[in-house]
Design a protein around this motif. Sequence first.
Motif, mmCIF file in Angstrom:
data_model
loop_
_atom_site.group_PDB
_atom_site.id
_atom_site.type_symbol
_atom_site.label_atom_id
_atom_site.label_comp_id
_atom_site.label_asym_id
_atom_site.label_seq_id
_atom_site.Cartn_x
_atom_site.Cartn_y
_atom_site.Cartn_z
ATOM 1 N N ALA A 28 0.837 -1.195 0.000
ATOM 2 C CA ALA A 28 0.000 0.000 0.000
ATOM 3 C C ALA A 28 0.879 1.254 0.000
ATOM 4 O O ALA A 28 1.934 1.293 0.645
ATOM 5 C CB ALA A 28 -0.921 0.007 1.212
ATOM 6 N N LEU A 29 0.435 2.266 -0.734
ATOM 7 C CA LEU A 29 1.144 3.540 -0.769
ATOM 8 C C LEU A 29 0.681 4.417 0.392
ATOM 9 O O LEU A 29 -0.520 4.554 0.635
ATOM 10 C CB LEU A 29 0.856 4.268 -2.082
ATOM 11 N N LYS A 62 -2.368 9.709 5.047
ATOM 12 C CA LYS A 62 -1.845 10.027 6.380
ATOM 13 C C LYS A 62 -1.760 11.539 6.541
ATOM 14 O O LYS A 62 -1.208 12.233 5.673
ATOM 15 C CB LYS A 62 -0.456 9.402 6.551
ATOM 16 N N LYS A 63 -2.287 12.047 7.633
ATOM 17 C CA LYS A 63 -2.246 13.484 7.896
ATOM 18 C C LYS A 63 -0.869 13.857 8.439
ATOM 19 O O LYS A 63 -0.391 13.296 9.421
ATOM 20 C CB LYS A 63 -3.343 13.868 8.881
ATOM 21 N N GLU A 77 10.396 8.717 3.023
ATOM 22 C CA GLU A 77 9.666 8.352 4.236
ATOM 23 C C GLU A 77 8.171 8.244 3.983
ATOM 24 O O GLU A 77 7.449 7.597 4.741
ATOM 25 C CB GLU A 77 9.939 9.397 5.328
ATOM 26 N N LEU A 78 7.697 8.903 2.941
ATOM 27 C CA LEU A 78 6.327 8.781 2.448
ATOM 28 C C LEU A 78 6.394 8.473 0.964
ATOM 29 O O LEU A 78 7.361 8.821 0.281
ATOM 30 C CB LEU A 78 5.543 10.082 2.665
ATOM 31 N N TYR A 205 2.420 14.553 -5.950
ATOM 32 C CA TYR A 205 3.849 14.294 -6.092
ATOM 33 C C TYR A 205 4.147 12.932 -5.478
ATOM 34 O O TYR A 205 3.614 12.587 -4.413
ATOM 35 C CB TYR A 205 4.686 15.362 -5.378
ATOM 36 N N LEU A 206 5.006 12.178 -6.138
ATOM 37 C CA LEU A 206 5.438 10.872 -5.630
ATOM 38 C C LEU A 206 6.949 10.848 -5.517
ATOM 39 O O LEU A 206 7.658 11.603 -6.206
ATOM 40 C CB LEU A 206 4.985 9.758 -6.577
ATOM 41 N N ASN A 207 7.457 9.979 -4.660
ATOM 42 C CA ASN A 207 8.886 9.722 -4.661
ATOM 43 C C ASN A 207 9.271 9.131 -6.016
ATOM 44 O O ASN A 207 8.505 8.348 -6.599
ATOM 45 C CB ASN A 207 9.242 8.752 -3.528
ATOM 46 N N ASP A 208 10.432 9.482 -6.515
ATOM 47 C CA ASP A 208 10.774 9.098 -7.893
ATOM 48 C C ASP A 208 10.976 7.592 -8.086
ATOM 49 O O ASP A 208 11.122 7.132 -9.220
ATOM 50 C CB ASP A 208 11.978 9.883 -8.412
#
Length: 231
Positions: A28-29, A62-63, A77-78, A205-208
């Motif tokens: 899961a993302l 996640k907040k 980290e996210l 935005y996502l981590n690459d």
Amino acid sequence: MKDSARGLIVLAILLFSMVVHGGPCPHALTISIAESWPPAVQKKIESFQQPFKEIGCEVIFKKVPLSRSLLMVSRGELDGDTFRIDAFGSDLPHLVRVQSPMARLKYYFYKKSGSDLNLDQPKSFKWRKTCLTLGNRLRAQVAKELQLQVLEAANTFQCLKMLANGRVDVFIGPTLEVEDPTLKEYNSHFVRAQNPFVTANLYIYLNDRHKDIARALEPLMDKYRINDEMP
């Protein structure tokens, strides 16, 4: 037409590859929602599940404090962040943006009822006070452009309280945020400009390491784009 057909072929190959190899998301993302948003905006973002489901991904929202969320994505980290303007480049490495926006919102100026400010003449706001939610680059850009004095707050609730109490003169935000029914104690006393000051595209935005996921999400964004409608 050729470009469109080529795009469909690339998407089909990508999706086929995902199926063969078990999908793009073996886990899961974890994707952030800014803590500073009021409940109406958080609810909209939390409901943004279907594009991920269509490409075989599960999402856990996640907040997180807005001032730290993209840095956490950059560090891995996210997995991603939501509702961000197109303003992040070399200052934060290891980010990839889903090219089509997840939301397109109109940002209006608000003032307290009875204020002598002319909301239709923003250039007259020079040296007036506004409130910024920490980490919000769009508001920071507007404040700099109009030469506003800035007070910072942790969330929208605190900013609207400042506006209602006369500590600041104006606040800029989309109706979905400012006119959240849970903030009626304050926003029922505000006047909104007739026209938006800016219409902003807000992106994921996502981590690459998730470049394939970003490409797979791209053609689905228009179908699920969030707009200014209240819940």
